[in-house]
Design a protein around this motif. Structure first.
Motif, short mmCIF file in Angstrom:
data_model
loop_
_atom_site.label_atom_id
_atom_site.label_comp_id
_atom_site.label_asym_id
_atom_site.label_seq_id
_atom_site.Cartn_x
_atom_site.Cartn_y
_atom_site.Cartn_z
N ALA A 21 27.80 4.60 12.46
CA ALA A 21 28.66 5.77 12.30
C ALA A 21 27.96 7.02 12.83
CB ALA A 21 29.05 5.95 10.83
N LEU A 22 26.68 7.17 12.51
CA LEU A 22 25.91 8.31 13.00
C LEU A 22 25.73 8.23 14.52
CD1 LEU A 22 23.10 8.51 10.27
CD2 LEU A 22 25.14 9.95 10.49
N GLY A 70 21.50 -0.08 14.75
CA GLY A 70 22.80 0.49 14.41
C GLY A 70 23.14 1.74 15.19
N LEU A 71 22.14 2.60 15.41
CA LEU A 71 22.38 3.80 16.23
C LEU A 71 22.83 3.41 17.64
CD1 LEU A 71 19.34 6.06 15.25
CD2 LEU A 71 21.72 6.38 14.58
N GLY A 72 22.19 2.39 18.20
CA GLY A 72 22.59 1.93 19.53
C GLY A 72 23.98 1.34 19.55
N VAL A 73 24.30 0.55 18.52
CA VAL A 73 25.64 -0.04 18.41
C VAL A 73 26.69 1.06 18.35
CG1 VAL A 73 27.19 -1.33 16.90
CG2 VAL A 73 24.88 -2.20 17.35
N GLY A 74 26.46 2.05 17.49
CA GLY A 74 27.43 3.14 17.36
C GLY A 74 27.59 3.92 18.65
N GLY A 75 26.48 4.18 19.32
CA GLY A 75 26.54 4.93 20.57
C GLY A 75 27.29 4.21 21.67
N ASP A 76 27.29 2.88 21.61
CA ASP A 76 27.95 2.10 22.66
C ASP A 76 29.47 2.23 22.61
OD1 ASP A 76 27.75 0.41 24.88
OD2 ASP A 76 28.07 -1.38 23.67
N LEU A 82 20.48 -4.55 3.63
CA LEU A 82 20.16 -5.13 4.93
C LEU A 82 21.42 -5.38 5.75
CD1 LEU A 82 17.59 -5.90 6.38
CD2 LEU A 82 17.76 -8.19 5.41
N ASN A 83 22.50 -5.83 5.08
CA ASN A 83 23.74 -6.14 5.79
C ASN A 83 24.52 -4.90 6.19
OD1 ASN A 83 23.68 -9.01 5.90
ND2 ASN A 83 24.22 -9.12 3.74
N SER A 84 24.29 -3.79 5.52
CA SER A 84 25.12 -2.61 5.77
C SER A 84 24.38 -1.46 6.43
CB SER A 84 25.74 -2.11 4.45
OG SER A 84 24.73 -1.81 3.50
N THR A 85 23.07 -1.54 6.55
CA THR A 85 22.30 -0.45 7.16
C THR A 85 22.77 -0.14 8.58
OG1 THR A 85 20.30 -0.80 5.85
CG2 THR A 85 20.01 0.22 8.01
N SER A 86 22.95 -1.19 9.38
CA SER A 86 23.35 -0.96 10.76
C SER A 86 24.76 -0.36 10.85
CB SER A 86 23.27 -2.25 11.57
OG SER A 86 24.12 -3.23 11.04
N LEU A 87 25.62 -0.65 9.86
CA LEU A 87 26.97 -0.08 9.86
C LEU A 87 26.91 1.43 9.62
CD1 LEU A 87 28.87 -2.79 7.78
CD2 LEU A 87 28.96 -2.45 10.26
N LEU A 147 12.12 -3.92 8.29
CA LEU A 147 13.31 -4.52 8.89
C LEU A 147 14.51 -3.61 8.74
CD1 LEU A 147 14.59 -6.87 10.37
CD2 LEU A 147 14.93 -8.03 8.16
N VAL A 148 14.64 -2.95 7.59
CA VAL A 148 15.73 -1.99 7.38
C VAL A 148 15.62 -0.84 8.37
CG1 VAL A 148 16.68 -0.28 5.78
CG2 VAL A 148 16.11 -2.56 4.95
N ILE A 149 14.40 -0.32 8.56
CA ILE A 149 14.19 0.79 9.50
C ILE A 149 14.57 0.37 10.93
CG2 ILE A 149 12.44 2.25 10.59
CD1 ILE A 149 10.96 2.21 7.88
#
Length: 462
Positions: free
Chosen positions: A71-72, A121-127, A62-67, A113-115
């Motif tokens: 990256a992707l 996370g995709l949005g964070v990386g794209g930003d 849960l803590n690392s999924t968005s990380l 929640l993981v999904i």
């Protein structure tokens, strides 16, 4: 040979104006949301662990999924903004952040929640590549470091907002079953607030010139945004499309992605430290108390670093700030490694921790965001920044997974000794592979090839 045109001169030599400040807000709200989300998930998992009976493995996921997703996202958005344009992609990433936040707040189970966290996370990386590149390409030469760093400094405000919101929701007696959903859902508000502004942002003149070869449209945008009458017409030559895999660019990519990877690994040294401090100072404190204390530490030690970095970035230079930051981090971690008794003195430990935290922000945490947007040519800028940001997120992912195990198996001193080595390697890599772009035009990275237009006279800013 450097590119030279009235459009680029108008942007490079313009003074700070309202458009620059509007762009800081438009781009910065994404990082405010990223940081809010980064903090809030820790509080959410603390609430959900007893409610959903989460295992240690589930917590790690849960803590690392968005990380991992970030990256992707950085790779995907970075490449597409070079292929399709900055305007085509801008705003999609914060829309993903907003949607992901709302869906996360409605998650019925751990798997869902993981999904939904993956979408966030995709949005964070794209930003990362979109906001950095757009602010860089709209910035003037003299203040470019300040402007881009101010975008990233919004992260500091988001990291303050996260614990304040969590503390408020917990202190007013909202049931935990509702509080964690509100914490996640509120993250949609700052992201959604700038979707319209991002979608209305005009294409950057640098992309119009170097990739689209549309001098007239670039001149029109430049005239509108700078308030100067800028002539259009033809290039004095044509911008050559450069390869990502030339020796020069590979070396620079090793410098930008490698240093971002190392700072994100080392950054978790401070995360380890913060937990030790709170445990030593407040061993029996409630969740809301430790949250507020963590906020106070961050406010005093880290937030000033963002803004000092912004103020001095165009005076001291990126390379100096990044290398000095890494060296001070290495010294702080090495002190804990070499003098184990520091860990038993909370006040001394707190001072060492605060110094390292300040120099993370007045150092590689800010510069690694700025430098990849400056040292590559326009046709590679988004791709290279995305690859660099992905390197950082991979470092963060590995830090989240590996460092807790090392800490448990070998203890704090050994962990800090390893992180001292990581930080020192970051300083060496910075000095060896990161060029200095202070006060330099972005067009120093472009290459020209002869064209039929080379005989056309250049237009000047009038």
């Amino acid at each position: 040979m450097s590119v030279n045109s009235s459009v680029l001169e108008a942007f490079d030599e313009s003074k700070l104006n309202s458009f620059h400040w509007k762009t800081i807000l438009t781009a910065g709200m994404g990082f405010f949301t990223d940081a809010y989300d980064l903090f809030i998930i820790g509080t959410v998992t603390a609430i959900l662990t007893p409610m959903w009976h989460l295992t240690t493995t589930q917590l790690s996921i849960l803590n690392s999924t968005s990380l991992a997703a970030a990256a992707l996202g950085a790779l995907f958005f970075g490449k597409l903004m070079d292929l399709l344009g900055r305007k085509a992609m801008y705003g999609i990433e914060v829309a993903m952040l907003a949607v992901g936040a709302i869906l996360s707040a409605c998650a019925p189970s751990f798997i869902w929640l993981v999904i939904f966290r993956f979408i966030v996370g995709l949005g964070v990386g794209g930003d990362y590549p979109t906001s950095s590149v757009i602010m860089t390409e709209y910035a003037n030469r003299k203040n470019r470091g300040f402007l881009v760093t101010m975008v990233f400094a919004m992260q500091g405000l988001g990291l303050l907002a996260g614990p304040l919101v969590a503390s408020l929701l917990l202190s007013i007696g909202i049931p935990h079953a509702i509080a964690w959903r509100l914490m996640l859902g509120l993250g949609a508000i700052p992201a959604a607030s700038v979707i319209y502004l991002r979608r209305k942002m005009p294409e950057t003149p640098r992309y119009l010139l170097a990739v689209k070869q549309d001098a007239n449209q670039a001149a029109s945008v430049a005239s509108h945004l700078t308030g100067q009458r800028v002539g259009g017409g033809s290039w004095n030559g044509k911008v050559a499309k450069q390869s990502m895999w030339s020796r020069k660019h590979v070396v620079r990519l090793i410098g930008t992605a490698g240093s971002w990877f190392l700072i994100d690994v080392a950054f978790y040294g401070n995360s380890v430290s913060s937990q030790l401090i709170l445990k030593a100072l407040l061993p029996h404190a409630a969740l809301v108390t430790t949250t507020l204390v963590a906020t106070a530490i961050f406010l005093v030690a880290a937030v000033p670093g963002y803004f000092v970095a912004a103020g001095l970035m165009d005076k001291i230079g990126r390379k100096t700030i990044q290398s000095v930051g890494f060296v001070v981090m290495a010294c702080a971690y090495a002190a804990i490694f070499l003098v184990p008794s520091i860990a038993k003195l909370p006040l001394v430990f707190l001072i060492v921790y605060a110094i390292s935290y300040f120099f993370i922000e007045f150092g590689p945490n800010t510069t690694t965001f700025l430098v990849p947007s400056e040292v590559f040519p326009t046709n590679l800028r988004g791709t290279a920044h995305g690859m660099s940001a992905a390197g950082g997120k991979i470092g963060a992912f590995l830090g989240a997974f590996i460092l807790p195990g090392i800490l448990k198996a070998s203890g704090l001193n050994v962990t800090m000794g390893m992180l001292a080595g990581v930080a020192l390697l970051g300083a060496i890599l910075t000095l060896a592979a990161v060029p200095e772009m202070k006060q330099r035009s972005l067009e120093d990275n472009e290459e020209m090839q002869p064209s039929a237009a080379s005989a056309s006279p250049r237009h000047s800013v009038s």
